[in-house]
Each structure stands twice: as C-alpha cells, then as structure tokens.
Design a protein around this motif. Structure first.
Motif, PDB file in Angstrom:
ATOM      1  N   UNK A 208       0.822  -1.210   0.000  1.00 16.32           N
ATOM      2  CA  UNK A 208       0.000   0.000   0.000  1.00 16.32           C
ATOM      3  C   UNK A 208       0.855   1.259   0.000  1.00 16.32           C
ATOM      4  N   UNK A 209       1.915   1.246   0.796  1.00 14.46           N
ATOM      5  CA  UNK A 209       2.785   2.421   0.876  1.00 14.46           C
ATOM      6  C   UNK A 209       3.529   2.639  -0.438  1.00 14.46           C
ATOM      7  N   UNK A 210       3.913   1.548  -1.099  1.00 15.17           N
ATOM      8  CA  UNK A 210       4.553   1.676  -2.413  1.00 15.17           C
ATOM      9  C   UNK A 210       3.589   2.332  -3.403  1.00 15.17           C
ATOM     10  N   UNK A 211       2.317   1.926  -3.368  1.00 15.90           N
ATOM     11  CA  UNK A 211       1.321   2.501  -4.281  1.00 15.90           C
ATOM     12  C   UNK A 211       1.156   3.996  -4.028  1.00 15.90           C
ATOM     13  N   UNK A 212       1.114   4.376  -2.752  1.00 13.32           N
ATOM     14  CA  UNK A 212       0.925   5.789  -2.407  1.00 13.32           C
ATOM     15  C   UNK A 212       2.180   6.586  -2.759  1.00 13.32           C
ATOM     16  N   UNK A 213       3.330   6.114  -2.293  1.00 12.39           N
ATOM     17  CA  UNK A 213       4.567   6.866  -2.522  1.00 12.39           C
ATOM     18  C   UNK A 213       4.975   6.838  -3.996  1.00 12.39           C
ATOM     19  N   UNK A 214       4.594   5.789  -4.694  1.00 10.21           N
ATOM     20  CA  UNK A 214       4.905   5.694  -6.120  1.00 10.21           C
ATOM     21  C   UNK A 214       3.994   6.547  -6.981  1.00 10.21           C
ATOM     22  N   UNK A 215       2.965   7.145  -6.372  1.00 13.39           N
ATOM     23  CA  UNK A 215       2.068   8.032  -7.119  1.00 13.39           C
ATOM     24  C   UNK A 215       0.910   7.316  -7.795  1.00 13.39           C
ATOM     25  N   UNK A 216       0.686   6.057  -7.433  1.00 13.73           N
ATOM     26  CA  UNK A 216      -0.364   5.280  -8.088  1.00 13.73           C
ATOM     27  C   UNK A 216      -1.703   5.341  -7.344  1.00 13.73           C
ATOM     28  N   UNK A 217      -1.675   5.859  -6.126  1.00 16.42           N
ATOM     29  CA  UNK A 217      -2.899   5.896  -5.338  1.00 16.42           C
ATOM     30  C   UNK A 217      -2.859   7.054  -4.363  1.00 16.42           C
ATOM     31  N   UNK A 218      -4.023   7.608  -4.096  1.00 12.29           N
ATOM     32  CA  UNK A 218      -4.116   8.638  -3.066  1.00 12.29           C
ATOM     33  C   UNK A 218      -4.368   8.012  -1.704  1.00 12.29           C
ATOM     34  N   UNK A 219      -5.227   7.025  -1.691  1.00  9.19           N
ATOM     35  CA  UNK A 219      -5.585   6.364  -0.428  1.00  9.19           C
ATOM     36  C   UNK A 219      -5.685   4.855  -0.641  1.00  9.19           C
ATOM     37  N   UNK A 220      -5.085   4.098   0.263  1.00  9.32           N
ATOM     38  CA  UNK A 220      -5.135   2.636   0.181  1.00  9.32           C
ATOM     39  C   UNK A 220      -5.583   2.080   1.530  1.00  9.32           C
ATOM     40  N   UNK A 221      -6.521   1.152   1.461  1.00  6.68           N
ATOM     41  CA  UNK A 221      -7.015   0.476   2.662  1.00  6.68           C
ATOM     42  C   UNK A 221      -6.310  -0.870   2.780  1.00  6.68           C
ATOM     43  N   UNK A 222      -5.674  -1.120   3.941  1.00  8.89           N
ATOM     44  CA  UNK A 222      -4.978  -2.387   4.182  1.00  8.89           C
ATOM     45  C   UNK A 222      -5.677  -3.086   5.339  1.00  8.89           C
TER      46      UNK A 222
END
Lengths: 340, 340
Positions: free
Chosen positions: A121-135
């Motif tokens: 999830x953090x990779x998705x957010x920091x990589x610019x692929x997501x604003x918010x991720x639910x884990x």
C-alpha cells in the motif's frame, strides 16, 4: 530516484500517512491486558452469524468500517484495498472486497499480511499510483483450527507449543496527504525472504517463524544503517512465548541485541490469560495489536519510531503430509510519529 | 506526478520493460495448437516427483528458470518475486520463493494472478522501488481437481460447463531498463473489483468470471479513453468457451464491441483438442499463453498493443457449502511493442 535501499529494503520519499485505523478483538482476547486498546470487542464468537467463516468476514468488515469512520471516508474514497486472511482462497478479504467494491489486490503471506499489505500500500501511495489505500486483515480461532488442525468440536487437547489463533481484525488507511491531526506515517520497509527452519510440527508455528523474523530484523538494521536503539519498539507479529525466546536467543548469538526493545503481539495479547500460555497467532493478532495498541502509542507520543515485523508461517496441511517442512516469512515496516 | 488515472487505472511514467519470459505446459496442453509456442513441455504429469503438488512446484521453477536464462539473470539479480498459484497457502509459489531466496510478495487472486503480479511488479519498478521484479504463477490439473472438486482417482465425470485446469506455468521478468533486444513493455493497468454473478456451481467458472472481465475491460477503455480498435488483442485469461460467449454477449449489450479483437487463453490452448470442449482454466493457463504466445507475437511484430485481462474465480469449497456464491475478479495490463 531509486528508492530501493540495500538488497531488500525500500524507503519512502514522502511520509505515507496513516489517516485511519480499526481494531477488533474477540472475547478471549478482551480478557487480556489490551482490552481497552481495541476499538471493538466481539463478545460472541459467531457474531450472530451461522458459521464461524461468516463471523470472520464480519470481523474484517468491522475493522474496515471503524478505520473508514476514523478517516472520515467512504469505501468509494479508497483507490485500492490490499487484503488478506488465513482462510483458503482468502475468503474473508475477498467477500469484503465484493461488498466494498474497492479495486482489490488479494495477497497471501499467512500472518505476515498486515506488514505485507502496508508495504504494498505504501509503495502505491509513494509511487504516485494511489491517493488512499485500505490495508486490512483478519483471523478467527475457530476457522483457523478447523482448517489447519482439528475442528473445535473434536475437543482435541493442545500441545505444549500450540499458540491460540487470535479472533480479531485490523485495518489501516494509508494516504498521500495527512488528515487533520495525523501523526503517524510509514517511512520505509524491508521485504522478507522465505526462511525454512525445518519445522514440521503444525503446532509449533513460533519456531517456524523465528528465523524469518531474525533475518528481516537483521537485514533491516543493516540496510537502514540503524541499531535497535533507534527504535522504541521492534514488534513481531505472533511468535508467541516460545518463538520469542528462540528469536531473542538467536539474535544474541548473531550479535543483535533486541531484548530491551522487542515486543511480540502474540505474547502481549494473552499475557496473564489462563490457558493461553504460548500466546496468540494469526493475521488478526498483529493486525489488531498494531492498530489497537502501537499506532495509539505513537499517536499519543509514547513512542516515536517502531519497526513492525509481521511474521507468517506458510503452513499447508497438504505439503506437511507430503513431508515438506513449514517455512516462515516476515515483512517489516517502519512507522514514525511526526510532531505537530 | 499522480499516475492514478480514473477510478481504477494507473499508467506508468516510464516503460516497464519485459526482459525475460518463460512458459511451461503439460502433455495435454501440448496436444493443442499452441504446442510450438511453449518454451518447455512437461511430458509426464508427475515430472518425476512423488506427488502432483511437488510436480506443480517444479513447473513453477521451470518457468522461472527459463525466464531468468532468457534475461541472462540469476535469482540474486531480482529485487522482488511476486508469486501465486491456486493451491491453498499458495505452496507452489512459496516453496519456490524459499528455494530462490528472493524477497517475496505472495498474492492470491485465483486465476487473475498473472495480471495481478504484473500490475504490482510494474508499480514497484515504475515507482522506483525495484530494478527488476520476477512475476510468476502456475497451476496443475491434478492438484486443482483434488483441491476444488474431486481427486482424479475417483473418475468423476465432468459436467458440460467444466473447464480443464491447465497444467502449466508462466514467468515474466520486469525491469526499469531494457535488455539488449527488448521490445515489449507495460504501459498501464486497470485493477479489478470483485464482481459477483451469483454463480454457485464449482463447475461453471467461466460464468463466474465473465462479469468481472467485462467490468475491467469497460472501465479500462473508459479510463484510458480508448476503444477496442486501439488494441490488436483484448485477451482474457481463462473464460473458456462458455464464459467467452457470455462475455461477448454482455459486452454487446453494453455497447462495447470486442468480438473482433477478443481472444481467450482458455479457448486457445485446447482448441480442437478432444475432450476439452469448454477450454482451459487456472493461473497456468493465462500465464503460459501470455508468455508463450502473446509476448512472442509482440516481440515478432505481429501485434503492437494488447490488453491482457487475467480472470479469477474466487472459489472456496468451504464458502460454497455455506451457501455463498463464487465471485470473480479480473485485472488488466497493457503490453506494447516499441520499434527498435
């Protein structure tokens, strides 16, 4: 910029904020010292459902609901859901993904899932692929015993090293931007390799995971050039009392002294509870204690930086019957507090 | 830069290069028209092992080995392995992760795994978290039948909608930089939600997945502002003949005409093979046909851009017995050819 650090670690360029968290625990878990930390207690193992599997699905949903409420978000605000549980075909996560209708990555790392999902999830957010991720993740004592060992109805006695699968769930919402009052963020992660200690006893999960935990902690400290003193707590997911003893002993032999900062969610959740001497296990163990206790401690300023290492035993009833051993895997995430 | 596109899609800022690929198929699969496309054929279902589960582990290893050789890499060159298979606790992937000693993300999306792993792997590469990621998956007819339906030894006849789980495996190596002669790269992805068509028959997986495939394809075209004509092929993983018919019919009703560009790996792999009228299924179906046929077609210049939509039916024998239906999920990745 290459954010790949060392052989197995990554650091996040920007803080990956934690803007919501939810923790649910069962009745037995609420008899322990962490009762006040959990957001919700499920007093009945069936939660009004007809089967324990459906009850576990509800636990997962409750933790997610609580995290969404805390973040002031609806499911539609989430870009992705990264979910897991212990059941075959991860049904608790998948049926919840259906009900929530959030684009879904199902994962499987046994009890290492809370850290695996946070890393992805953090990779998705920091990589610019997501604003918010639910884990999110869950486990249930009755569903896990039936699937991996014996149905509870048989009344099979526990062996001396058997831990209790935690009935519980945890959910965390990651975000590229902080919410009002956000204090905690992820700053890095170390991804585990699969480590095999040669354990073949399905009732000795702590031993199966201790080697993986040590490898991940050791690699993490090396990759980030840190010592155990840089952390207020190095938290393992569910080694239990026996696995913790093993980890600390092996760590000492390797010259890594983590005894003073080490905490194990499996030991903590059942500390002093009668009949639970070996401690807890399961995805819901690390998931509920991270969200219920550790994130709270960081938010309240009692801690400033922790390494959360969720540990998984890759137990398969089929492969064990075919003479294979039970390997372990552990993923670590760094969670820090930023002052206002 | 925010690379999040639309509600469920992401685009990659840089080409995520495919520098290695491996495909393995079993004896039955090699009777079909794709025989010449596969890198390796396993002529014996047991591959010299004592159990089918151990044989499947070998299939996975063979595909990985082939991909590594093609890329001129060793396991140590891989930053991460994203792996999955159909077996409980994804044992084929996990035991291979142990043997390869590559930092490991286990995932579970049933037969959608080849696209799920490519999506996650491409995010890691494009996000700057990894230089090289190995994505791999496998399935085996005998292990899947035993786990989900009946052991082959029983000789249970197939129902008219039953597909054949493919004995096979696929592996793809993603890289931030092209290798000498690299032609194919990933440019974007659409992440699936879990879609439930209300199917409760474990022998009708195509129908369970068709809705998810349609939703992902429709969302993809919308998010990327493209039409089916922008693709040389829109490839589904394993809908089989019946699921394909359903998809095309539903798509037409929604005003999405994909009939001319649609291909299904499950239909293709067993086309004209006696006794396999409904086509193939399983992670190894999409995995082996993508790596064996479609990546080859792109490399040879026969195609320029495809959308690969791997489709998974989240079938659990436990939840089906408890009256739950079998939902589906589908993830799509865009793979393109760049001229030299």
């Amino acid at each position: 910029m290459n954010k790949h650090l060392g052989d197995r670690s990554v650091k996040f360029e920007q803080p990956v904020w934690i803007i919501g968290k939810g923790s649910v625990a069962g009745q037995e878990e609420a008899r322990g010292p962490l009762r006040e930390c959990f957001d919700l207690i499920a007093e009945d193992g069936l939660l009004g459902e007809k089967t324990f599997e459906k009850a576990e699905k509800r636990l997962f949903a409750m933790a997610v609901q609580r995290a969404l409420e805390g973040a002031g978000c609806s499911p539609g605000d989430m870009d992705f859901l990264v979910g897991e549980d212990l059941l075959n075909q991860i049904i608790s996560a998948s049926y919840n993904a259906r009900d929530l209708s959030i684009p879904y990555f199902g994962i499987y790392g046994a009890c290492s899932s809370m850290a695996e999902s946070l890393t992805l999830g953090a990779m998705m957010v920091d990589g610019g692929f997501a604003g918010k991720v639910l884990c999110a993740t869950s486990s249930h004592f009755a569903t896990a015993e039936r699937q991996f060992r014996f149905p509870l109805e048989l009344g099979t006695p526990q062996t001396p090293t058997a831990q209790n699968t935690v009935t519980g769930a945890g959910a965390t919402i990651l975000s590229a931007t902080p919410a009002y009052g956000s204090r905690c963020y992820l700053s890095g992660a170390t991804v585990g390799t699969v480590v095999d200690m040669g354990i073949t006893d399905a009732n000795n999960m702590g031993a199966a995971m201790a080697g993986a935990a040590l490898e991940t902690i050791g690699t993490h400290l090396e990759d980030f050039k840190r010592t155990p003193k840089d952390y207020d707590a190095i938290v393992t997911g569910d080694l239990g009392t026996f696995g913790t003893e093993l980890l600390l002993d092996m760590a000492k032999r390797c010259g890594i002294d983590i005894e003073r900062v080490h905490r194990d969610c499996g030991v903590m959740i059942f500390e002093g509870v009668e009949g639970k001497k070996c401690g807890g296990s399961g995805c819901g163990c690390g998931g509920s204690v991270l969200n219920g206790y550790f994130l709270r401690s960081l938010e309240e300023g009692k801690m400033k930086r922790i390494l959360f290492v969720a540990t998984g035993a890759l137990l398969s009833t089929t492969s064990v019957q075919q003479g294979e051993s039970i390997p372990g895997v552990a993923h670590g995430v760094v969670i820090e507090r930023r002052e206002a």
